[in-house]
Scaffold this active site. Structure first.
Site, PDB file in Angstrom:
ATOM      1  N   GLY A   1     -82.042  44.473 -23.666  1.00 42.88           N
ATOM      2  CA  GLY A   1     -82.983  44.623 -22.567  1.00 42.88           C
ATOM      3  C   GLY A   1     -84.316  43.991 -22.891  1.00 42.88           C
TER       4      GLY A   1
ATOM      5  N   PRO B   1     -88.358  43.475 -23.477  1.00 42.84           N
ATOM      6  CA  PRO B   1     -89.273  44.290 -24.270  1.00 42.84           C
ATOM      7  C   PRO B   1     -89.912  45.397 -23.431  1.00 42.84           C
ATOM      8  CG  PRO B   1     -89.908  41.970 -24.332  1.00 42.84           C
ATOM      9  CD  PRO B   1     -88.726  42.055 -23.464  1.00 42.84           C
ATOM     10  N   GLY B   2     -90.074  46.533 -24.039  1.00 44.47           N
ATOM     11  CA  GLY B   2     -90.779  47.617 -23.363  1.00 44.47           C
ATOM     12  C   GLY B   2     -89.926  48.422 -22.415  1.00 44.47           C
TER      13      GLY B   2
ATOM     14  N   HIS C   1    -109.215  28.432  -1.673  1.00 47.57           N
ATOM     15  CA  HIS C   1    -107.923  28.342  -2.360  1.00 47.57           C
ATOM     16  C   HIS C   1    -107.135  29.640  -2.165  1.00 47.57           C
ATOM     17  CE1 HIS C   1    -105.415  26.932  -5.861  1.00 47.57           C
ATOM     18  NE2 HIS C   1    -105.104  28.218  -5.821  1.00 47.57           N
ATOM     19  N   GLU C   2    -107.783  30.739  -2.466  1.00 41.70           N
ATOM     20  CA  GLU C   2    -107.089  32.028  -2.338  1.00 41.70           C
ATOM     21  C   GLU C   2    -106.746  32.319  -0.884  1.00 41.70           C
ATOM     22  OE1 GLU C   2    -105.878  33.503  -4.768  1.00 41.70           O
ATOM     23  OE2 GLU C   2    -106.940  32.417  -6.333  1.00 41.70           O
TER      24      GLU C   2
ATOM     25  N   HIS D   1    -103.523  30.639   0.007  1.00 39.50           N
ATOM     26  CA  HIS D   1    -102.335  31.407  -0.407  1.00 39.50           C
ATOM     27  C   HIS D   1    -102.081  32.549   0.570  1.00 39.50           C
ATOM     28  CE1 HIS D   1    -101.664  29.533  -4.226  1.00 39.50           C
ATOM     29  NE2 HIS D   1    -102.827  29.885  -4.738  1.00 39.50           N
TER      30      HIS D   1
END
Ligand code: ADP
Ligand code: ZN
Length: 692
Positions: A280, A282-283, A503-504, A507
């Protein structure tokens, strides 16, 4: 086929960033459970050596200077002899003479310079009173004879024959005793100092090396570095502490049963498995699960990492494996947990370029031998963890070794809720917090991430002197773990801020307008970690992604750059992160997932990992060209589509960007105000309702 579902999109304005993701690097911070503080050991320490050497030096100094011996000149020596006060002379090593004065004569003022080590005058001790250095023993003998004759001729003038004889006897009776003495102190010193220096340097190097590889001991190179948890340092983890992972737990419980009642299985002629492999990311709780097994079975638990076997010296790894198994057999029944076994268990002989790592291979061979070597009822069960079972050597996965594989997946929403419950237990939190909500906000988080969120939330609340941890603290902690710490005082000019905002906004606009793009949660232009702005999405939890979904996502990811071009007529470096993501995704689409018509239903993915080291590609030059041109075509089309969408919705885009500039953070609700409700979301909720 799980296409990696990104839960974030972070933009960078600096191309030279080496870390492409604005991700918090310390987000994986497993807290070892059941690890008790080690008792301070009164063991062998380097300071002991330092101490011993210091004591030795002091000692030598002390003994060497027990009494004070003065060096004298020939003149004084002549005077002493003339006075006939000499008790004896010892000539040492033909180098110097030690002169002892008669006790009775010591009162003479001539000898008031004689002091013992306490500074008292005129004492008579075992040490010589004076030392006379000379160049040559023969000259000394001759001079001394002459002196004796001189004294005799001088002192016997006008004396009776009897007196004469007495004087002659007295003068001639001075014994000159030759002695050869070894200067042990000096001799030993000459030897010892270089050896001591070498030893010190060696110890220093060893210390540094063992520190850098995690151990503290100096002389235990070939020893395994496993940490042992047994009755004294009992593993207090139980299955209760492991949330979710129901299937894994069932399999692992069987192992507990093997350890508790081995007879039940062996009586029927069954063999107890020797090992199980936990696979699995990590974590996800592999270590936790292994500890829970040990805790439930009440057996000792050895824990170590695959990289602990690896050292710069050849043969150390194999000897550590041997030592580990020896220790384990002594403690049987017990569990040995090897984390990150891929460090040694990688398939052998695949590094064609490096010529093969012999040390790792011999370590692996030793591990295989040891696993074969012990009888199946020896009661040692080996659990190993890896996040890539596919690259492990096939021999490790054969029957009689790690023949069981237990998959530990990233938690789904229900499991995340359960993990939140486990880790929120020790916190004092606002009871109105909806754990359902937290579970929904954390798609793609691992158990370790969630543990980290809970801890971080408590820290954030404490920083604001709150009495309880509130919902907002959890949300801030999630943001922090996804995107790093807010950096409000990063210097960003007005123009740059504007570019980032558009830019944001690009999106956000596109992901709002496209059916399959991930629904937006919030957009910010506050710099965080290495990113200058970010948009948060809530990816759906889906196991399959179809072509339309990927194309919509591509388009939304390109929205940032497209917006820059539509508004400013120029583009910036700020899209690096977006472009990297797109390139990977599109190449995967074409060459891995077989989602391209020209390439067809082919996948060049190699799950065995043996391609990793090969220099050649599994396809022809011509196919490579086709792949490249198809990828370019797809990305170009997505970019055109993004630009078209933005041109059509330019006013809304401007509104959004301006709002973003004003408020810095805007949420889904603000977008709804500008764009109206997102039609697809409603469709979806309708569908969800129907399902229920
Ligand atoms: P791995 O070994 O898979 O990398 P760990 O077992 O070390 O991960 O997990 C790290 C930490 O994450 C654990 O100590 C625990 O606090 C938390 N954690 C992970 N998975 C779970 C889970 N299923 N339930 C509760 N806590 C978990
Ligand atoms: Zn972007």
């Amino acid at each position: 086929m799980t296409e990696e579902t990104e839960k974030k999109d972070i933009d960078q304005n600096n191309v030279s960033k080496d870390s492409p993701e604005g991700q918090n690097k310390d987000k994986k911070n497993p807290i070892p459970l059941g690890k008790l503080p080690k008792k301070p050991k009164m063991g062998f320490s380097i300071y002991w050596i330092y101490g011993l050497i210091a004591v030795f030096f002091l000692g030598i100094q002390y003994f060497n200077f027990s009494g004070e011996t003065k060096e004298i000149t020939w003149q004084k020596f002549e005077l002493i002899v003339t006075k006939r006060n000499i008790e004896k002379i010892v000539v040492v090593n033909k180098e110097y003479a030690e002169i002892y004065i008669k006790k009775a004569s010591l009162k003479d003022t001539l000898y008031k310079d004689i002091k013992d080590k306490n500074g008292a005058n005129n004492t008579f001790g075992p040490t010589p009173h004076y030392i006379l250095n000379f160049l040559n023993i023969d000259i000394f003998n001759k001079d001394f004879n002459d002196l004796q004759n001189k004294i005799i001729t001088k002192d016997t003038v006008n004396k009776t024959a009897q007196e004469k004889e007495k004087i002659i006897n007295e003068v001639n009776s001075i014994i000159i005793k030759p002695e050869t003495r070894k200067d042990w102190g000096g001799e030993i010193f000459g030897w010892l100092i270089p050896i001591a220096i070498i030893v010190l340097i060696w110890i220093f190097i060893m210390n540094r090396m063992s520190k850098s590889s995690g151990g503290g001991q100096i002389f235990s190179f070939g020893k395994s570095k496993a940490t042992l948890f047994d009755k004294d340092t009992s593993v207090s983890v139980s299955f209760k502490d492991v949330a979710g992972l129901e299937e894994a737990k069932v399999e692992v419980m069987e192992i507990v049963d093997f350890l508790k009642n081995p007879k039940k299985y062996t009586d029927l002629g069954g063999k107890i498995p020797k090992g199980a492999l936990l696979v699995g990311l990590p974590g996800t709780g592999k270590t936790l699960l292994a500890k829970a097994v040990a805790g439930e079975a009440h057996v000792p638990f050895f824990s170590l990492s695959g990289s602990d076997f690896v050292e710069m010296f050849v043969g150390v790894g194999a000897s550590r494996v041997r030592d580990l198994f020896k220790q384990a057999k002594e403690k049987a029944p017990c569990i040995v947990f090897i984390d990150e076994i891929d460090a040694i268990g990688r398939a052998r002989g695949k590094q064609m370029i490096t010529g093969g790592n012999d040390e790792r291979e011999s370590t692996l061979n030793q591990l295989l031998t040891e696993m074969d070597g012990f009888a199946s009822n020896a009661g040692v069960i080996i659990l190993a963890a890896t996040n890539r079972a596919d690259i492990l050597d096939r021999a490790l996965l054969r029957a009689g070794r790690f023949d069981r594989q237990i998959h530990v997946e990233l938690p789904d929403i229900e499991e995340r809720k359960a993990i939140f419950m486990v880790h929120m237990k020790p916190l004092r939190f606002d009871p109105t917090i909806n754990i359902d909500f937290l579970g929904k906000q954390t798609p793609g988080f691992s158990g370790a991430d969630i543990a980290n969120v809970c801890n971080e939330a408590a820290l954030i609340a404490a920083r604001q002197n709150k009495k309880i941890v509130e919902k907002q603290d959890f949300l801030d902690a999630i943001d922090r773990i996804v995107a790093g710490l807010e950096k409000r005082n990063k210097i960003i000019s007005k123009e740059e801020k504007k570019i980032i905002a558009y830019h944001e906004a690009g999106h956000a606009t596109i992901s709002w307008l496209l059916k399959y793009a991930h629904p937006l949660v919030k957009v910010t232009i506050v710099p965080r970690g290495k990113a200058l702005g970010a948009a948060w999405y809530l990816p759906e939890e889906r196991q399959l992604t179809n072509k339309e979904q990927i194309l919509d996502e591509l388009c939304a990811t390109l929205g940032g750059r497209a917006s820059e071009e539509v508004i400013f007529g120029t583009i910036s470096t700020g899209a690096l992160n977006d472009l990297e993501k797109i390139t990977k995704q599109t190449y995967a689409m074409v060459s891995v997932f077989g989602l391209n018509e020209k390439i067809g239903n082919l996948s060049f993915y190699d799950s065995t990992g043996s391609q990793e080291y090969s220099l050649t590609k599994p396809y022809s030059e011509k196919t490579a060209e086709t792949i490249d041109s198809e990828v370019s075509k797809i990305v170009a089309a997505a970019y055109v589509r993004a630009k078209e969408l933005l041109v059509q919705n330019k006013e809304k885009l401007v509104l959004l960007a301006e709002a973003l500039l004003k408020k810095e953070v805007i949420f889904k609700e603000d977008l709804e105000e500008i764009f109206g409700k997102r039609p697809f979301d409603e469709e979806k909720t309708e569908a969800e309702k129907k399902e229920l």
